[in-house]
Scaffold this active site. Structure first.
Site, PDB file in Angstrom:
ATOM      1  N   ASP A 331       0.867  -1.167   0.000  1.00 55.68           N
ATOM      2  CA  ASP A 331       0.000   0.000   0.000  1.00 55.68           C
ATOM      3  C   ASP A 331       0.915   1.233   0.000  1.00 55.68           C
ATOM      4  O   ASP A 331       2.149   1.115   0.027  1.00 55.68           O
ATOM      5  CB  ASP A 331      -0.975  -0.030   1.187  1.00 55.68           C
TER       6      ASP A 331
HETATM    7  C1  BGC Z   1      -5.195   3.124   0.410  1.00 55.88           C
HETATM    8  C2  BGC Z   1      -5.405   2.123  -0.692  1.00 55.88           C
HETATM    9  C3  BGC Z   1      -5.311   2.780  -2.041  1.00 55.88           C
HETATM   10  C4  BGC Z   1      -3.975   3.471  -2.126  1.00 55.88           C
HETATM   11  C5  BGC Z   1      -3.720   4.121  -3.468  1.00 55.88           C
HETATM   12  C6  BGC Z   1      -3.972   3.983   0.178  1.00 55.88           C
HETATM   13  O1  BGC Z   1      -3.913   5.037   1.067  1.00 55.88           O
HETATM   14  O2  BGC Z   1      -5.065   2.436   1.633  1.00 55.88           O
HETATM   15  O3  BGC Z   1      -6.648   1.493  -0.522  1.00 55.88           O
HETATM   16  O4  BGC Z   1      -5.461   1.837  -3.039  1.00 55.88           O
HETATM   17  O5  BGC Z   1      -3.917   4.471  -1.128  1.00 55.88           O
HETATM   18  O6  BGC Z   1      -4.464   5.258  -3.642  1.00 55.88           O
END
Ligand code: BGC
Length: 766
Positions: A331
């Protein structure tokens, strides 16, 4: 065919398969001692020999051919993903490409993936096209980039995109066809734009109602999460209408993210292995069975380990036990979070080593290329082997090949009328109709007669943003001025449904005690037959939605009380991402609807429900708690108590459904057999209506204490007025077993209770 080329190809495919290793590869020479014609032909020969460019060759053979042509730097670049904000002119998500930056990242650092951004469909095409051109034409091997997006409720970062209901709403439908259709529409509205990879669906089981990402989940039940998530995955990945493109979905966030002990986002979870296998693994397993291609890791820590650094979870559980072979992505900036958030590594280098050792394939590094630099150092120091890197790169290359990126790298603008089309709006509206739940309808207040005089008030009465929620054009939801133009507000939709003269709008400032707007609201109320109050939560994402008290916002509560004090019947519509506690306010409301975040068709669907044009058919995929301090799932243990204001599965209709004649094909099941349960459901109402039938099982005694009951099967169908329908459930041993701490199914002989509607029956496992 040119003479030189024919000669070279004559050597045959075998020589192609045995291409020179990367170290021996030379950059194609621009000049040749034999003249420009010769140089050109040599380049053609080189290209013709590249097996990885041959679509007829199996993907893994192509990936291996490409891998052995790559330098270490090129390989590490493929493991890196950067955010749009690092390649736009002003560092925002707006789609103005900084061409120098993109050239530097792709040609010098070999970055293989980017994510995110926001703008019109046409701008998306131009943006991805420009960066892809650099990757395909200005690099030695021409490896296309893969672009990732959070299209989590439709193509939600595209101005014209159709905003679908958020997942929690989709789950209210208990209708997997709606999730599949959501996947299909998302694919159609994003594939042409160069969105190759969608960071959806969320497969976290929404076990904590405080957690600010509850609305991104399909609720608290593992079967509902898995069924809806895999339906979405199939609808999205298998959509043929996007040909020649193909897209990858992403199972997120593996694993145990959704039960933080404090309720705050990304705060620690402690989940015993047995519970992890029983409640958190199944949705991921179901998505793997549906062929999901990629996976994103949980940013939080589980049982004392940041999940990004957990070899036990990412290799032991995910790869070895669950046999997941797709790409595993971190993530956002999560390797660094091991240093800054978890204090589980002294520095980025230690964290990187730990993440790679745990099983990460790609780092969503986002804003810098430190990951690349560190990886090179770790290889030079002998701490990470090139073989380990090859494993990850092979998966990434295979993904790019399977998606057809080498054949169709560029977006296209000739079908953009499909983005935000009338058909897709209709589909979003159909989804909205099933994705809200009628919680209360005292004295059958609803549906309202067409000439009812309505007063509508509150934060979502004339506001699109509060209906669409977060992840709508912006992470926290775009301002009202940027919300979809084709979307009606509730006030507008009610006017359309009940006639302009019958609907008054009160100023939302009436929420404030003692305000002039409140005084005016009271005057308006005197002229209304009913008051429609909108209350709930303004949009939030992730940690921005952390909260300490589940009670309804005091201003919203105040407005509800003021509405009740007028003596007019109050209809409460709850626009919220998690159930805010309304217990004290509930008795004074004649009707209550959970509206959640129902998307672009939400207001119209609600207006239709109030008028009776649409019969509500949603059911709660989570428990609506009665207390802020005691929040439990419906599958709590016997030693706990279920204190729900509205239980899981609750949802009223304008029809009355009765359940009868529950029977079993046998009262005894053996460990290898199956028995069939049948129940009759009758629609006693005057309208055709849909009913989702939920089948629960309870293992009466278990060595590991068993849930009070657990959903094992569900099915939704429409039943005509006065008609009956039989629903069946084939009970198999897998519905009766539970996993131990290693995930091995345990089957204990004894009695089970099957519940469906108000019907119950017992049987025995031999
Ligand atoms: C979130 C994810 C998301 C990623 C990309 C993160 O902060 O936890 O769910 O896909 O950002 O935007």
């Amino acid at each position: 065919m040119n003479h030189f080329l024919r000669l070279a190809l004559g050597v045959g495919l075998f020589s192609c398969l045995a291409a020179a290793p990367a170290a021996a590869q030379q950059k194609p020479k621009k000049t040749s001692p034999l003249g420009p014609q010769h140089a050109k032909v040599m380049q053609q020969i080189d290209k013709a020999r590249r097996v990885y460019l041959m679509p007829q060759v199996p993907a893994d053979v192509r990936a291996k051919d490409l891998l052995q042509r790559m330098t270490l730097d090129e390989k590490i670049g493929q493991m890196t993903q950067l955010c749009a904000s690092s390649i736009t002119l002003d560092g925002s998500k707006k789609l103005d490409l900084n061409t120098d930056k993109i050239r530097e990242y792709i040609t010098q650092h070999h970055v293989g993936s980017f994510l995110s951004g926001t703008g019109t469909a046409q701008r998306w095409v131009t943006f991805v096209n420009a960066m892809q051109k650099v990757a395909v034409t200005e690099t030695r091997l021409g490896i296309p980039i893969i672009f990732g997006m959070d299209n989590v409720h439709g193509s939600d970062y595209v101005d014209e995109g159709t905003m679908l209901p958020h997942n929690l709403n989709l789950a209210c439908s208990f209708n997997p066809a709606i999730a599949a259709e959501g996947g299909r529409i998302t694919a159609i509205e994003s594939a042409d734009l160069g969105h190759h990879w969608n960071f959806a669906p969320v497969l976290d089981v929404g076990r904590s109602v405080y957690w600010p990402r509850l609305y991104e989940t399909f609720g608290e039940d593992p079967l509902v999460c898995g069924t809806m998530g895999s339906a979405f995955t199939r609808g999205f990945q298998e959509c043929k209408e996007v040909a020649p493109y193909k897209q990858a979905a992403c199972a997120k966030h593996f694993i145990g993210y959704s039960q933080p002990m404090s309720g705050y986002d990304r705060s620690p979870s402690e989940i015993p292995d047995q519970a992890l296998h029983e409640f958190f693994v199944p949705p991921f397993r179901m998505a793997f069975d549906a062929g999901i291609k990629t996976l994103m890791v949980n940013s939080g820590e589980l049982n004392g380990e940041p999940v990004h650094g957990s070899k036990k979870l990412l290799t032991g559980l995910l790869r070895d036990k669950m046999k997941f072979d797709g790409v595993v992505l971190t993530d956002i900036k999560d390797i660094m979070k091991m240093v800054e958030m978890h204090a589980a590594a002294h520095n980025e280098k230690e964290a990187t080593l730990r993440a790679i050792d745990a099983g990460i394939d790609m780092s969503m590094a986002c804003s810098d290329v430190n990951f690349i630099k560190i990886m090179k150092e770790l290889v030079a120091e002998g701490k990470i082997t090139e073989e380990r890197i090859n494993e990850s790169v092979l998966r990434i290359l295979k993904l790019k090949i399977e998606l057809g990126l080498f054949e169709n790298p560029y977006p296209r603008a000739d079908r953009l009328d499909r983005v935000g089309s009338k058909e897709n709006y209709e589909s979003a509206l159909a989804a909205a109709r099933e994705s809200m739940v009628l919680l209360k309808n005292e004295g059958s207040l609803l549906p309202l007669a067409k000439n009812t005089k309505l007063l509508v008030v509150g934060f979502a009465a004339n506001n699109r943003r509060n209906i669409n929620g977060a992840w709508t054009l912006e992470w926290l939801g775009a301002p009202e001025s940027r919300q979809p133009a084709n979307m009606k507000t509730l006030f507008q939709a009610l006017q359309d449904e009940f006639g302009q003269a019958n609907v008054q709008l009160a100023d939302s400032a009436a929420e404030t005690p003692g305000s002039p707007a409140l005084a005016k609201f009271k005057e308006q109320a005197a002229r209304a037959d009913v008051i429609v109050v909108t209350a709930g939560e303004t949009p939030y994402s992730e940690f921005k939605g952390n909260m300490n008290d589940l009670s309804l916002d005091p201003h919203h509560a105040n407005l509800i009380r003021e509405a009740q004090a007028t003596g007019k019947p109050v209809i409460l519509l709850l626009f919220e991402g998690r159930p805010r506690v309304i217990t004290g306010l509930e008795p004074g409301c004649r009707a209550i609807l959970f509206a959640g975040h129902p998307g672009v068709g939400g207001a119209v669907a609600l207006a239709e429900m109030l008028s009776g044009k649409t019969v509500p058919s949603g059911k709660l995929p989570f428990t609506y708690p009665s207390h802020v301090g005691h929040t439990v799932t419906y599958y709590h243990k016997a030693s706990d108590k279920y204190t729900a204001l509205y239980p899981f599965g609750h949802g009223l209709s304008y029809s009355l459904f009765t359940y009868s004649n529950l029977s079993l094909s046998d009262s005894v099941i053996n460990s290898k057999g199956s028995i069939t349960a049948t129940v009759t459901v009758t629609n006693n109402g005057k309208q055709a209506a849909k009913e989702a039938v939920l089948w629960f099982l309870k293992d009466e005694v278990g060595f590991i204490t068993r849930p009070a009951k657990i959903l094992r099967h569900f099915e939704k169908a429409e039943i005509g007025p006065g008609q009956k329908r039989s629903y069946t459930f084939t009970i198999k041993p897998e519905h009766l077993s539970y996993p131990d701490e290693k995930g091995t199914p345990q089957l204990e002989p004894g009695h089970y209770t099957l519940t469906v509607g108000d019907q119950k029956i017992r049987f025995r496992l031999k």
